[in-house]
Design an enzyme around this catalytic site. Structure first.
Site, PDB file in Angstrom:
ATOM      1  N   LYS A  33       0.809  -1.219   0.000  1.00 25.25           N
ATOM      2  CA  LYS A  33       0.000   0.000   0.000  1.00 25.25           C
ATOM      3  C   LYS A  33       0.845   1.273   0.000  1.00 25.25           C
ATOM      4  O   LYS A  33       0.537   2.233  -0.707  1.00 25.25           O
ATOM      5  CB  LYS A  33      -0.967   0.003   1.188  1.00 25.25           C
ATOM      6  CG  LYS A  33      -0.317   0.219   2.548  1.00 25.25           C
ATOM      7  CD  LYS A  33      -1.362   0.303   3.650  1.00 25.25           C
ATOM      8  CE  LYS A  33      -0.714   0.543   4.994  1.00 25.25           C
ATOM      9  NZ  LYS A  33      -0.074   1.864   5.120  1.00 25.25           N
ATOM     10  N   THR A  34       1.921   1.273   0.806  1.00 23.96           N
ATOM     11  CA  THR A  34       2.761   2.480   0.879  1.00 23.96           C
ATOM     12  C   THR A  34       3.438   2.741  -0.460  1.00 23.96           C
ATOM     13  O   THR A  34       3.513   3.884  -0.925  1.00 23.96           O
ATOM     14  CB  THR A  34       3.817   2.326   1.995  1.00 23.96           C
ATOM     15  OG1 THR A  34       3.154   2.058   3.234  1.00 23.96           O
ATOM     16  CG2 THR A  34       4.636   3.590   2.137  1.00 23.96           C
ATOM     17  N   ASP A 213      -3.608   7.944   4.334  1.00 19.50           N
ATOM     18  CA  ASP A 213      -3.126   6.594   4.638  1.00 19.50           C
ATOM     19  C   ASP A 213      -3.881   6.047   5.862  1.00 19.50           C
ATOM     20  O   ASP A 213      -4.361   6.817   6.700  1.00 19.50           O
ATOM     21  CB  ASP A 213      -1.621   6.657   4.932  1.00 19.50           C
ATOM     22  CG  ASP A 213      -0.996   5.273   5.037  1.00 19.50           C
ATOM     23  OD1 ASP A 213      -1.536   4.314   4.449  1.00 19.50           O
ATOM     24  OD2 ASP A 213       0.037   5.147   5.719  1.00 19.50           O
ATOM     25  N   GLU A 214      -3.986   4.725   5.971  1.00 20.24           N
ATOM     26  CA  GLU A 214      -4.625   4.050   7.119  1.00 20.24           C
ATOM     27  C   GLU A 214      -6.016   4.622   7.391  1.00 20.24           C
ATOM     28  O   GLU A 214      -6.383   4.935   8.528  1.00 20.24           O
ATOM     29  CB  GLU A 214      -3.746   4.186   8.384  1.00 20.24           C
ATOM     30  CG  GLU A 214      -2.327   3.629   8.240  1.00 20.24           C
ATOM     31  CD  GLU A 214      -2.282   2.106   8.264  1.00 20.24           C
ATOM     32  OE1 GLU A 214      -3.343   1.462   8.225  1.00 20.24           O
ATOM     33  OE2 GLU A 214      -1.170   1.551   8.301  1.00 20.24           O
ATOM     34  N   GLN A 244      -8.327  -4.607   8.963  1.00 24.45           N
ATOM     35  CA  GLN A 244      -7.307  -4.276   9.964  1.00 24.45           C
ATOM     36  C   GLN A 244      -7.721  -3.071  10.812  1.00 24.45           C
ATOM     37  O   GLN A 244      -6.875  -2.384  11.381  1.00 24.45           O
ATOM     38  CB  GLN A 244      -5.963  -4.012   9.287  1.00 24.45           C
ATOM     39  CG  GLN A 244      -5.372  -5.235   8.611  1.00 24.45           C
ATOM     40  CD  GLN A 244      -3.961  -4.996   8.111  1.00 24.45           C
ATOM     41  OE1 GLN A 244      -2.997  -4.922   8.882  1.00 24.45           O
ATOM     42  NE2 GLN A 244      -3.815  -4.871   6.802  1.00 24.45           N
ATOM     43  N   ARG A 587       0.963 -11.125  10.280  1.00 30.69           N
ATOM     44  CA  ARG A 587       2.323 -10.644  10.586  1.00 30.69           C
ATOM     45  C   ARG A 587       3.366 -11.698  10.206  1.00 30.69           C
ATOM     46  O   ARG A 587       4.547 -11.389  10.095  1.00 30.69           O
ATOM     47  CB  ARG A 587       2.483 -10.335  12.082  1.00 30.69           C
ATOM     48  CG  ARG A 587       1.581  -9.279  12.708  1.00 30.69           C
ATOM     49  CD  ARG A 587       1.537  -7.999  11.941  1.00 30.69           C
ATOM     50  NE  ARG A 587       0.406  -7.982  11.041  1.00 30.69           N
ATOM     51  CZ  ARG A 587       0.279  -7.175   9.994  1.00 30.69           C
ATOM     52  NH1 ARG A 587       1.250  -6.323   9.710  1.00 30.69           N
ATOM     53  NH2 ARG A 587      -0.777  -7.220   9.214  1.00 30.69           N
TER      54      ARG A 587
END
Length: 679
Positions: A33-34, A213-214, A244, A587
């Site tokens: 995503k980044t 973002d987020e 998330q 993770r």
């Protein structure tokens, strides 16, 4: 510019080259995503020719902003022009207010106060309610755009009326002293834009391309602020993952991302489902688990890496055998060439770290606690240990001074300083001073009585200890409410779990060592926790919340039992608990180990536990999910928000849900179980 697009997959490229109108990039864990967001920013500037000053990119933490800024600037070829504004929400608010707070007749040389300053101001307003509670509730008001007047008008019960009153006094104090707190950076910014339509239009035209973002972590105030910034255009691109969204407890509103396409016209959604982090086996269990949630936009992660090792279940009798089993597996992993920093252990509750820390120490495995304090160093545990030390030795001034106001007794710093000055001058213990010369200390009778009362309690506990150690523990719990010291709603569950874990551990220690004294117990604790300094080359132990954004080659998730993961309480949001499970599983890169025990200390007592429903939902264990809050049986009474009370007459499986045949007063309907609750 074509070079940077070549490194993207088809979906990432589609998102990065989207120019006008609203866009939701639904980015799964490990999907880049980044990279996609920073490439889109570079594409707008270098290929399309959008001026850097026309863009605004917002995120949540300074660390995330710094990383994105670094990555974006490396992609942008035109280094001579001013860089784009890429910062946190709150830094944007600060910059805006420096230029525009004069619009509400306030000076731009305002003072920004920190959390400690905020609590000191609130404490001086003389409320009977705990300062932490007031600070937390005031923050909630501000982040939900509720003014002091609105709070006063709508809140009726005595406690909330008191909170509203203090909120008004606190806000008046800030305005009179030209101060802003952290929440004001966004709230006052929003209020100015809301009142000044022309300024709102001007700012919206200035930042013609907005990226966030987020987005799943945004709250009501942040969403409303973004609406103001988009007043003159619809060019907002948000990146997030509804699966998330794990910060509902601190105000994040998952509906912001779920309803994005309804809230911003002509919005497009692009799903990033290719995962570059985890093996297919790990993603399978994560996908299976999250599919049980009903409030989600829906996506399915696909592994680019491909197949790996099967996810392994670790089943043990209790937390000691769990810790030993995990420690031995970690030793084998290290023996086979793994680096310590590639390994992590996650837990839903910080209290579970106690047995893990003991097990890792016994096996000489270096570890560090991330985002939390080591078990025996936690404030609530140190308070209990201080009481225990005082019971063993009434002359222990250090321990007494720690607990003099824990729980709260109204004995302030001035009184404490006078007491310490007196005993240092006389070279006596506090106990001796109170018993032999209390009238010479120079503190008022009320405080003297309170201090004397502490020693009276200690005397009673010493007497209980002489009769029975287990009886002493029950007396201690009844007489001293350690939790009452803190009054912070946000960490109450963790502190309560830590205290219960400690009491259970103490009871277990006495049962295993019936001849041991309280002093023996304290000595063993001191020895086991001595020298626990963090080291660089170590495995990581942390809560699931702390792990978000991180990844590890070898991952252990412990405590997968009902009541621990998921937590079960009256306020539990089971879908957020499931999202936490999804975050935990994703993770892991290569190997994932999921652990549950048959018994554990639960609310201070050893309790037989049921394995977590998440293991069944993830497809790792066979069986029907049978839990106290979602198991339905024939003849159960249930409540539906439209049809009211009904009785179940039949049950059938329906995908990830249960299909219930319910008799609503003679009318038979088939309803999915997620739409009803047990009566």
């Amino acid at each position: 510019m074509s070079d940077i697009l070549e490194s993207l997959n088809d979906e990432q490229k589609l998102a990065a080259t989207h120019i006008d109108d609203a866009l939701l990039i639904l980015a799964g864990a490990g999907s880049g995503k980044t990279k996609t967001l920073t490439t889109r920013l570079a594409y707008l500037l270098d290929t399309i020719g959008i001026p850097a000053e026309s863009t605004l990119t917002l995120t949540f933490t300074n660390k995330a902003a710094a990383e994105m800024r670094y990555r974006a600037l490396n992609l942008i070829s035109n280094k001579d022009s001013a860089p784009p504004l890429l910062c946190t929400f709150h830094r944007f608010g600060l910059l805006f207010l420096k230029f525009h707070i004069n619009k509400i007749n306030r000076d731009s040389n305002f003072v920004l106060i920190d959390t400690d300053d905020k609590k000191k101001i609130i404490k001086n307003l003389n409320s009977n309610l705990p300062t932490n509670l007031l600070a937390s509730e005031i923050s909630k008001f501000k982040n939900n755009i509720i003014s002091p007047n609105q709070a006063k008008e709508t809140l009726r019960d005595p406690i909330h009326k008191e909170i509203a009153k203090i909120y008004e006094q606190y806000n008046t104090y800030l305005i009179n002293n030209n101060m802003l707190d952290f929440d004001d950076l966004l709230l006052v910014t929003y209020e100015i834009l809301d009142k000044d339509s022309s300024l709102c239009s001007e700012i919206s035209k200035k930042y013609n391309y907005i990226m966030v973002d987020e987005y799943q972590d945004t709250n009501e105030l942040q969403y409303k602020l973004l609406q103001k910034l988009c007043k003159e255009h619809n060019n907002i691109c948000v990146v997030g993952d509804d699966d998330q969204s794990i910060y509902g407890w601190r105000g994040a509103n998952i509906n912001n991302i779920l309803d994005f396409t309804k809230q911003f016209k002509d919005a497009k959604t692009i799903r990033l489902e290719k995962n570059y982090r985890s093996t297919a086996q790990i993603l399978d269990v994560a996908n299976n688990l999250i599919s049980f949630n009903t409030k989600r936009l829906g996506k399915n992660l696909v592994s680019v890496i491909g197949n790996g090792k099967d996810v392994e279940i670790i089943e043990t009798l209790d937390e000691r055998s769990e810790a030993l089993s995990i420690a031995k597996k970690i030793k084998n992993i290290i023996k086979n060439g793994a680096k310590l920093e590639e390994i992590a252990i996650l837990f839903r509750l910080n209290a579970l770290s106690r047995s893990l820390e003991d097990g890792l120490r016994k096996e000489n495995i270096p570890y560090k606690i991330i985002g939390a304090v080591r078990f025996y160093e936690r404030a609530e545990i140190k308070d209990i240990l201080s009481y225990f030390r005082l019971i063993v030795n009434m002359q222990d001034n250090f321990s007494f001074m720690r607990i003099i106001n824990r729980p709260k007794r109204g004995i302030g710093k001035v009184t404490q300083d006078k007491l310490e000055d007196f005993i240092n001058k006389k070279q006596v213990s506090i106990y001796t001073a109170i018993k032999q010369c209390k009238d010479e200390i120079g503190i008022n009778k009320k405080h003297l009585d309170s201090i004397e009362g502490i020693f009276d309690i200690i005397d009673e506990l010493k007497e209980a200890l002489e009769h029975s150690t287990i009886g002493f523990l029950e007396a201690f719990k009844n007489k001293i409410d350690i939790l009452d010291t803190f009054n912070n709603i946000e960490d109450e569950i963790d502190r309560k779990a830590n205290i219960d874990e400690f009491y259970g551990f103490f009871r277990d220690y006495i049962l295993q060592n019936p001849t041991a004294s309280l002093e023996d117990f304290l000595n063993d604790i001191a020895l086991s926790s001595d020298g626990d300094n963090d080291v660089e080359n170590a495995i990581s132990c942390m809560s699931v919340h702390s792990s978000k954004g991180l990844e590890f080659k070898y991952l252990f998730v412990v405590g997968l039992e009902e009541g621990f993961f998921p937590i079960i309480s009256d306020t539990t949001d089971i879908e957020e608990e499931r999202r936490l499970g999804y975050v935990a599983f994703t993770r892991a890169k290569s190997e994932l180990y999921l652990s549950f025990t048959k018994s554990r200390f639960y609310k201070g007592k050893r309790t037989q536990l049921q394995k977590s429903r998440f293991l069944i939902e993830a497809g790792l264990l066979d069986g029907v999910v049978q839990t106290s809050d979602c198991l339905f049986n024939r003849n159960d009474l249930v409540n539906h928000k439209i049809f009211g009370i009904g009785r179940i007459i039949d049950i059938n499986k329906s995908g990830s849900d249960m299909k219930l045949k319910i008799n609503f007063g003679g009318i038979i309907r088939e309803i999915l179980s997620s739409f009803v609750s047990k009566v």
